[in-house]
Design an enzyme around this catalytic site. Structure first.
Site, PDB file in Angstrom:
ATOM      1  N   ARG A   1      32.967  65.205  32.133  1.00  0.00           N
ATOM      2  CA  ARG A   1      32.695  64.668  33.462  1.00  0.00           C
ATOM      3  C   ARG A   1      33.847  63.768  33.904  1.00  0.00           C
ATOM      4  NH1 ARG A   1      26.731  62.431  32.174  1.00  0.00           N
ATOM      5  NH2 ARG A   1      27.932  61.664  30.401  1.00  0.00           N
TER       6      ARG A   1
ATOM      7  N   ASP B   1      36.070  61.328  36.480  1.00  0.00           N
ATOM      8  CA  ASP B   1      35.743  60.244  37.397  1.00  0.00           C
ATOM      9  C   ASP B   1      36.221  60.555  38.814  1.00  0.00           C
ATOM     10  OD1 ASP B   1      34.648  58.690  35.356  1.00  0.00           O
ATOM     11  OD2 ASP B   1      36.586  57.771  34.871  1.00  0.00           O
TER      12      ASP B   1
ATOM     13  N   TYR C   1      44.400  66.353  28.396  1.00  0.00           N
ATOM     14  CA  TYR C   1      44.664  65.768  29.711  1.00  0.00           C
ATOM     15  C   TYR C   1      46.164  65.600  29.906  1.00  0.00           C
ATOM     16  CZ  TYR C   1      39.769  64.441  30.609  1.00  0.00           C
ATOM     17  OH  TYR C   1      38.415  64.460  30.850  1.00  0.00           O
TER      18      TYR C   1
ATOM     19  N   ARG D   1      43.067  56.681  30.992  1.00  0.00           N
ATOM     20  CA  ARG D   1      43.624  55.774  31.995  1.00  0.00           C
ATOM     21  C   ARG D   1      43.925  54.400  31.405  1.00  0.00           C
ATOM     22  NH1 ARG D   1      39.404  55.997  36.719  1.00  0.00           N
ATOM     23  NH2 ARG D   1      40.778  54.356  37.537  1.00  0.00           N
TER      24      ARG D   1
END
Length: 295
Positions: free
Chosen positions: A78, A80, A138, A225
């Protein structure tokens, strides 16, 4: 299978885990999709009670049109608000029997331009987009150009200061391996354990573009992040590379730096066991189609 996946005896639920004693309903089909989307336009992937615009809501509405029944789905991870994906994997169960291209091309008229289905495949019931995943990858894109970019401004994070990639690589080396990533998880993270295994963390520069690629068995909320925020502080010269190890060892979110903006973050790959025979995809985004080692 993922280390977090523990099969247990359970009855069938739509889109749920299928184990040895689960009775698969006659006429039910499990479909997997690979989805690309620009996250800027959405309040994250997951449907929210407030009814705000999400990727999941748009996909379920389009798939329901093609299936001619209400479709709900499960995703691999999921993302953001503001985070993008080139290879998000989802699955859903449906009694509708359609050609695979109907789930990809057939959804096009019902989806916004910022969401695209890259491939569709009927899979065996034991496939689960989340729990069958072995690793997730990622990419985070940064530019330290002197001027903030006009193009791609919501798809790349801009650093107003030059970044030293060699220092960032030195700092990143402390994060590779199996660690307690409490210092890099959001305070609202609901994961039961902060232990994660980072397989690799590569950082390369191509002109004014810096690409960070990280693969792990799973990620905590805001983990990528938060790592990028720490590494950017190192690259800007605010902290030495060894500070990354100190932040990791602290096991305290307040020890770290700021959370990097979502705009530069892309989910670019989800790895599954080979026996599921899922189609491959270039990691992307489109202007970075090659594997990082070939860029």
């Amino acid at each position: 299978m993922s280390e977090n996946y523990i099969p247990v005896s359970k009855p069938y639920t739509r889109n749920g885990e299928i184990v040895a004693d689960t009775i698969w309903p006659e006429g039910m089909n499990r479909i997997a999709l690979c989805v690309e989307y620009k996250g800027t336009d959405y309040h994250g992937f997951q449907v929210q009670p407030s009814g705000v615009k999400t990727v999941q809501h748009a996909l379920e509405a389009a798939l329901s049109k093609v299936a001619n029944e209400t479709v709900s789905l499960v995703c691999a991870g999921r993302t953001d608000a503001g985070v993008h994906a080139t290879s998000q994997v989802i699955h859903f169960d449906t009694v509708a029997l359609r050609p695979e291209k109907a789930w990809s091309r057939g959804t096009r008229p019902y989806l916004p331009d910022s969401i695209s289905v890259r491939w569709a495949k009927m899979v065996e019931p034991q496939f689960h987009a989340r729990f069958s995943a072995l690793n997730r990858t990622y990419r985070y894109l940064i530019t330290d150009a002197k001027a903030q970019p006009g193009l791609l401004h919501d798809q790349i994070t801009w650093s107003s200061r030059p970044l030293n990639v060699d220092l960032m690589r030195d700092g990143a080396s402390y994060l590779v391996g199996k660690h307690d990533f409490t210092s890099f998880r959001a305070t609202q993270c609901q994961a039961k354990s902060p232990i994660r295994q980072i397989n690799y963390l590569h950082i390369v520069r191509r002109g004014e573009l810096i690409i960070l690629e990280v693969q792990a068995n799973a990620f905590l909320h805001h983990m990528v992040r938060n790592m990028v925020g720490v590494l950017m502080a190192v690259g800007a010269g605010d902290k030495p590379p060894v500070w990354v190890a100190e932040v990791l060892a602290a096991r305290d979110r307040s020890a770290g730096g700021v959370t990097a903006k979502p705009f530069g973050l892309y989910l670019v790959g989800v790895e599954y066991p080979l026996h599921f025979s899922l189609p491959g995809c270039t990691p992307g985004p489109l202007f970075l189609a090659d594997p990082l080692g070939m860029l």
